[in-house]
Design a protein around this motif. Structure first.
Motif, PDB file in Angstrom:
ATOM      1  N   THR A 375       0.839  -1.210   0.000  1.00  0.00           N
ATOM      2  CA  THR A 375       0.000   0.000   0.000  1.00  0.00           C
ATOM      3  C   THR A 375       0.870   1.254   0.000  1.00  0.00           C
ATOM      4  OG1 THR A 375      -1.787  -1.200   1.100  1.00  0.00           O
ATOM      5  CG2 THR A 375      -1.862   1.199   1.214  1.00  0.00           C
ATOM      6  N   THR A 376       1.929   1.269   0.824  1.00  0.00           N
ATOM      7  CA  THR A 376       2.805   2.454   0.816  1.00  0.00           C
ATOM      8  C   THR A 376       3.498   2.584  -0.542  1.00  0.00           C
ATOM      9  OG1 THR A 376       4.552   1.154   1.877  1.00  0.00           O
ATOM     10  CG2 THR A 376       3.310   2.642   3.302  1.00  0.00           C
ATOM     11  N   ALA A 377       3.925   1.449  -1.099  1.00  0.00           N
ATOM     12  CA  ALA A 377       4.628   1.502  -2.390  1.00  0.00           C
ATOM     13  C   ALA A 377       3.707   2.051  -3.480  1.00  0.00           C
ATOM     14  CB  ALA A 377       5.127   0.112  -2.773  1.00  0.00           C
ATOM     15  N   TYR A 378       2.426   1.624  -3.471  1.00  0.00           N
ATOM     16  CA  TYR A 378       1.495   2.077  -4.510  1.00  0.00           C
ATOM     17  C   TYR A 378       1.243   3.578  -4.419  1.00  0.00           C
ATOM     18  CZ  TYR A 378      -2.714   2.695  -7.300  1.00  0.00           C
ATOM     19  OH  TYR A 378      -3.615   3.144  -8.222  1.00  0.00           O
ATOM     20  N   TRP A 379       0.831   4.053  -3.241  1.00  0.00           N
ATOM     21  CA  TRP A 379       0.457   5.469  -3.119  1.00  0.00           C
ATOM     22  C   TRP A 379       1.654   6.394  -3.311  1.00  0.00           C
ATOM     23  CZ3 TRP A 379      -4.321   7.088  -3.577  1.00  0.00           C
ATOM     24  CH2 TRP A 379      -5.367   6.199  -3.298  1.00  0.00           C
TER      25      TRP A 379
END
Length: 418
Positions: A375-379
């Protein structure tokens, strides 16, 4: 999908088309969700269809004639071409679709009232002083009432007299088939992710959506008179994970099917309890750390974990290691001596922003919101519109612009020594 008793009593569970979640709020608005003003809005099949579709086109030579054509009981879009000419497109009832309208206005045609997002604001009073750039009647979403319940987005919404009015200054034009189309002042931008909203998601390209739902490349600045190029092979159909930007607030569209695969608040709560059960410790004070409950997500708790953002070492709160040079904001980590911001950690509670159900191992920088690595990588890869012509990555939970090389950091917890 359905349990047998739902089949016999279909009225029990209304069909959900999807949900809109406003970026920058971690599960609810700062002063609580009230009525049509909240951090997420579910679109359900209406008891009776209220969709509309274009029908008759009138060319009026005077503004008076245009007013006469657009009666109060019929939806219409007026395009003012000059003082001498207005084109009015009447819309007629469409029994196969439901319409939902979004905007800043609190008038009754607006289903979901959205105000400007101020990054990291803890109360609505922080947001009221801003001169809003969100249109009062910003956009409308039309959902098919029959499977697969396709949702499409259009710029502009109908006002209380069922009108959309594009003045002389708005960008507008005649299309090849003789219809009219146009853009709203600050525009409605949409980005569809590639590979859906999953752990394999990649950011797509931002586009602008017209009043008739056509897709265009972005204008040079948000309210430039010149429209972008039409993008023939893309549509205004929303997909799971599509982002909608209203110039002041960005909304995430999640389909009902997509949400059924997303972690629930219960799952996030279980992950929180799991971390706390491992009794992480402050490597210096040896006191046990614990993430506060989801309900207490704004008040720093004494057991709250804090992190050094440059290295990811998690500690309890302490006063030493201040570096005087930079307003006392930077600290030296006692574990590895790296110097950087030192912030409390908060769990990301808005489950709709998670691309997977992984454990909360990473934190956004500089705000300290914690969620799964994917999730952190995507956003951190998503350029979100900011102001009228810039883009930057931001934390979905608080809208703070991300900092540092990646915009996030892996957390290093120290387990109990016993």
């Amino acid at each position: 999908m359905f349990s047998p008793d739902q089949e016999n009593h279909p009225s029990k569970t209304p069909v959900k088309y999807g949900e809109l979640i406003v970026l920058g709020y971690n599960g609810s608005l700062p002063n609580g969700d009230r009525g049509r003003r909240k951090s997420r809005f579910a679109l359900f099949k209406r008891p009776k269809a209220n969709g509309v579709k274009p029908s008759t086109v009138h060319i009026a030579c005077t503004p008076q004639a245009a007013k006469a054509i657009s009666n109060k009981d019929q939806h219409s879009i007026s395009y003012t071409l000059s003082r001498a000419q207005t084109v009015v497109v009447e819309y007629t009832h469409d029994s196969s679709t439901d319409m939902f309208q979004i905007g800043r206005s609190t008038e009754s045609p607006i289903d979901f009232v959205v105000t400007d997002t101020v990054p990291g604001s803890q109360s609505n009073s922080d947001t009221q002083s801003v001169q809003s750039t969100i249109s009062r009647f910003a956009c409308r979403i039309i959902c098919e009432r029959n499977p697969p319940f396709t949702a499409r987005i259009y710029a502009a919404g109908f006002d209380s007299s069922k009108n959309i009015f594009l003045g002389e200054k708005a960008a507008k034009w005649k299309t090849s088939d003789g219809q009219m189309d146009g853009l709203t002042t600050n525009g409605v931008l949409v980005m569809h992710p590639r590979n859906g909203f999953t752990e394999d998601s990649k950011p797509g390209v931002w586009r602008e959506i017209s009043v008739c739902g056509n897709v265009f490349s972005l204008r040079e600045t948000r309210s430039a008179q010149q429209r972008g190029k039409m993008v023939e092979n893309e549509t205004n159909q929303l997909q799971d994970g599509s982002l909608i930007d209203l110039c002041g607030a960005t909304l995430l569209w999640r389909t009902a099917e997509g949400l059924s695969r997303t972690p629930t608040v219960k799952h996030l709560e279980a992950l929180r309890q799991e971390i706390n059960a491992a009794r992480p410790q402050c490597p210096v004070g040896f006191n046990t750390l614990a993430f506060p409950s989801m309900k207490r997500k704004d008040v720093v708790d004494e057991k709250q974990p804090w992190v050094y953002l440059n290295c990811g070492h998690v500690h309890g709160y302490h006063n030493w290691g201040n570096k005087e040079e930079r307003d006392g904001k930077d600290r030296e980590c006692p574990m590895c001596r790296s110097v950087g911001p030192y912030v409390p950690l908060w769990l990301g509670c808005e489950a709709g922003f998670y691309v997977d159900a992984g454990p909360p191992t990473h934190a956004f920088s500089p705000c300290g919101h914690v969620c799964s690595e994917k999730t952190t990588a995507y956003w951190s890869q998503i350029p979100l519109p900011h102001g009228t012509h810039t883009f930057h990555a931001a934390c979905p939970f608080c809208a703070h612009q991300l900092a540092g090389e990646q915009g996030y950091i892996r957390l290093i917890f120290q387990g109990p020594l016993d």
